[in-house]
Design a protein around this motif. Structure first.
Motif, PDB file in Angstrom:
ATOM      1  N   UNK A  43       0.693  -1.313  -0.057  1.00 46.58           N
ATOM      2  CA  UNK A  43       0.055  -0.096  -0.023  1.00 46.58           C
ATOM      3  C   UNK A  43       0.804   1.198  -0.024  1.00 46.58           C
ATOM      4  N   UNK A  44       1.934   1.339   0.904  1.00 51.91           N
ATOM      5  CA  UNK A  44       2.864   2.442   0.776  1.00 51.91           C
ATOM      6  C   UNK A  44       3.685   2.812  -0.546  1.00 51.91           C
ATOM      7  N   UNK A  45       3.993   1.629  -1.126  1.00 53.21           N
ATOM      8  CA  UNK A  45       4.430   1.563  -2.459  1.00 53.21           C
ATOM      9  C   UNK A  45       3.555   2.210  -3.228  1.00 53.21           C
ATOM     10  N   UNK A  46       2.571   1.664  -3.191  1.00 54.45           N
ATOM     11  CA  UNK A  46       1.448   2.308  -4.222  1.00 54.45           C
ATOM     12  C   UNK A  46       1.316   3.897  -4.096  1.00 54.45           C
ATOM     13  N   UNK A  47       1.119   4.136  -2.837  1.00 46.64           N
ATOM     14  CA  UNK A  47       0.925   5.585  -2.537  1.00 46.64           C
ATOM     15  C   UNK A  47       2.103   6.622  -3.097  1.00 46.64           C
ATOM     16  N   UNK A  48       3.280   6.046  -2.844  1.00 46.85           N
ATOM     17  CA  UNK A  48       4.308   6.826  -3.340  1.00 46.85           C
ATOM     18  C   UNK A  48       4.413   6.706  -4.711  1.00 46.85           C
ATOM     19  N   UNK A  49       4.300   5.583  -5.393  1.00 50.33           N
ATOM     20  CA  UNK A  49       4.081   5.862  -6.678  1.00 50.33           C
ATOM     21  C   UNK A  49       3.195   6.805  -7.489  1.00 50.33           C
ATOM     22  N   UNK A  50       1.991   6.812  -6.600  1.00 48.71           N
ATOM     23  CA  UNK A  50       1.001   7.784  -7.393  1.00 48.71           C
ATOM     24  C   UNK A  50       1.475   9.103  -7.070  1.00 48.71           C
ATOM     25  N   UNK A  51       1.978   9.512  -5.839  1.00 43.63           N
ATOM     26  CA  UNK A  51       2.588  10.627  -5.528  1.00 43.63           C
ATOM     27  C   UNK A  51       3.568  11.232  -6.434  1.00 43.63           C
ATOM     28  N   UNK A  52       4.282  10.201  -7.185  1.00 48.73           N
ATOM     29  CA  UNK A  52       5.358  10.511  -7.973  1.00 48.73           C
ATOM     30  C   UNK A  52       4.810  10.702  -9.502  1.00 48.73           C
ATOM     31  N   UNK A  53       3.412  10.234  -9.422  1.00 48.96           N
ATOM     32  CA  UNK A  53       2.527  10.415 -10.812  1.00 48.96           C
ATOM     33  C   UNK A  53       3.213   9.498 -11.693  1.00 48.96           C
ATOM     34  N   UNK A  54       3.718   8.204 -11.268  1.00 55.01           N
ATOM     35  CA  UNK A  54       4.238   7.233 -12.290  1.00 55.01           C
ATOM     36  C   UNK A  54       3.219   6.002 -12.353  1.00 55.01           C
ATOM     37  N   UNK A  55       3.227   5.455 -13.417  1.00 53.19           N
ATOM     38  CA  UNK A  55       2.492   4.128 -13.725  1.00 53.19           C
ATOM     39  C   UNK A  55       3.533   2.985 -13.125  1.00 53.19           C
ATOM     40  N   UNK A  56       2.955   1.956 -13.063  1.00 56.15           N
ATOM     41  CA  UNK A  56       3.972   0.639 -12.432  1.00 56.15           C
ATOM     42  C   UNK A  56       5.017   0.343 -13.454  1.00 56.15           C
ATOM     43  N   UNK A  57       4.783   0.509 -14.700  1.00 60.59           N
ATOM     44  CA  UNK A  57       5.671   0.423 -15.772  1.00 60.59           C
ATOM     45  C   UNK A  57       6.825   1.585 -15.611  1.00 60.59           C
ATOM     46  N   UNK A  58       6.607   2.730 -15.667  1.00 63.01           N
ATOM     47  CA  UNK A  58       7.341   3.553 -15.375  1.00 63.01           C
ATOM     48  C   UNK A  58       8.044   3.723 -14.318  1.00 63.01           C
ATOM     49  N   UNK A  59       7.639   3.226 -12.932  1.00 61.12           N
ATOM     50  CA  UNK A  59       8.382   3.084 -11.868  1.00 61.12           C
ATOM     51  C   UNK A  59       9.526   1.937 -12.017  1.00 61.12           C
ATOM     52  N   UNK A  60       9.053   0.788 -12.689  1.00 59.08           N
ATOM     53  CA  UNK A  60       9.680  -0.335 -12.949  1.00 59.08           C
ATOM     54  C   UNK A  60      10.848  -0.170 -13.657  1.00 59.08           C
ATOM     55  N   UNK A  61      10.982   0.847 -14.799  1.00 61.00           N
ATOM     56  CA  UNK A  61      12.077   1.122 -15.699  1.00 61.00           C
ATOM     57  C   UNK A  61      12.893   2.311 -14.469  1.00 61.00           C
TER      58      UNK A  61
ATOM     59  N   UNK B  79      14.875  -0.209 -12.416  1.00 64.81           N
ATOM     60  CA  UNK B  79      15.596  -1.051 -12.815  1.00 64.81           C
ATOM     61  C   UNK B  79      15.017  -2.598 -12.734  1.00 64.81           C
ATOM     62  N   UNK B  80      13.764  -2.675 -12.370  1.00 60.67           N
ATOM     63  CA  UNK B  80      13.202  -4.146 -12.186  1.00 60.67           C
ATOM     64  C   UNK B  80      11.922  -4.233 -12.885  1.00 60.67           C
ATOM     65  N   UNK B  81      11.438  -5.530 -13.187  1.00 58.54           N
ATOM     66  CA  UNK B  81      10.449  -5.688 -13.941  1.00 58.54           C
ATOM     67  C   UNK B  81       9.094  -5.246 -13.578  1.00 58.54           C
ATOM     68  N   UNK B  82       8.094  -4.758 -14.533  1.00 58.20           N
ATOM     69  CA  UNK B  82       6.808  -4.280 -13.881  1.00 58.20           C
ATOM     70  C   UNK B  82       6.066  -5.089 -13.351  1.00 58.20           C
ATOM     71  N   UNK B  83       6.139  -6.436 -13.522  1.00 58.65           N
ATOM     72  CA  UNK B  83       5.286  -7.725 -12.871  1.00 58.65           C
ATOM     73  C   UNK B  83       5.929  -7.354 -11.342  1.00 58.65           C
TER      74      UNK B  83
END
Length: 231
Positions: A6-24, A27-31
């Motif tokens: 949940x915290x990871x998702x909140x941080x990602x959304x605060x950064x305005x990034x999709x899962x794919x963008x954050x993964x890139x 340096x990890x896989x989107x999955x």
């Protein structure tokens, strides 16, 4: 969803990034990002440090999920565990903390017992990584180490005192080197199938020796996968 996810998702959304963008960016896989947010993967110290740098703030308070992480390197998990033990060394609750980390580590590493040929009593153990609930492609409850007891397979570069990694099975592939029971004795032999009823038991103590036996008289106990040579 776990607290860490949940915290990871909140941080990602605060950064305005999709899962794919954050993964890139990390340096990890989107999955992997998706699995973390679903509470199925581990967040280790290395990952959190990268995320902290990206977010511009320390987020090392994120709780860690205790689930198997087949996609992350075992080496990445060790620093986090070592750090926890060091900080807690003077704490009266150390045994309880160690139990927690032992449970976490059991998702990533497995203590594999070492036996002599009788498989009755352990003579040591090794830790090996668990990937997708398997160790080197075999079920975690079927693997073991064997201490080579004789030099009768020296021609196969197996000497007394060497350590072999093996998996328990009653079916041996043709030409496999196995721990077998024959004539009430246990030994390491290469098994060559002659037909549906007979096999050739091969040893090599300086010279090749063969013995023909009926399949029904041979009890295959384990197949050897690799040997650690004692120098």
């Amino acid at each position: 969803m776990s607290r860490a996810g949940e915290k990871l998702k909140n941080i990602r959304e605060q950064l305005g990034l999709s899962q794919k963008q954050l993964a890139k960016k990390l340096g990890v896989a989107e999955s992997f990002i998706n699995e973390v947010e679903m509470g199925r993967k581990i967040l280790n110290e290395s990952f959190m440090n990268k995320l902290s740098k990206l977010a511009g703030k320390d987020i090392n308070d994120i709780s860690m999920s205790i689930e198997e992480d087949a996609d992350m390197e075992v080496a990445d998990v060790k620093p986090s565990i070592m750090k926890t033990h060091k900080v807690s060394s003077s704490n009266k609750d150390l045994p309880e903390i160690n139990d927690v980390w032992s449970n976490a580590l059991s998702s990533v590493l497995k203590t594999v017992p070492m036996y002599k040929y009788d498989l009755k009593q352990t003579v040591g153990s090794r830790q090996l990584p668990v990937v997708s609930n398997k160790i080197e492609g075999h079920s975690v409850d079927k693997v073991l180490f064997l201490e080579i007891e004789e030099d009768d397979m020296i021609g196969f570069r197996m000497a007394k005192g060497d350590i072999a990694f093996a998996h328990l099975t009653h079916e041996a592939p043709n030409n496999a080197i196995c721990l077998v029971e024959y004539n009430s004795e246990r030994a390491i032999r290469q098994i060559k199938k002659l037909d549906s009823n007979k096999v050739l038991l091969i040893s090599n103590k300086g010279s090749i020796r063969t013995e023909t036996a009926y399949t029904k008289d041979i009890n295959v106990i384990a197949v050897l996968d690799r040997v650690e040579i004692k120098l």
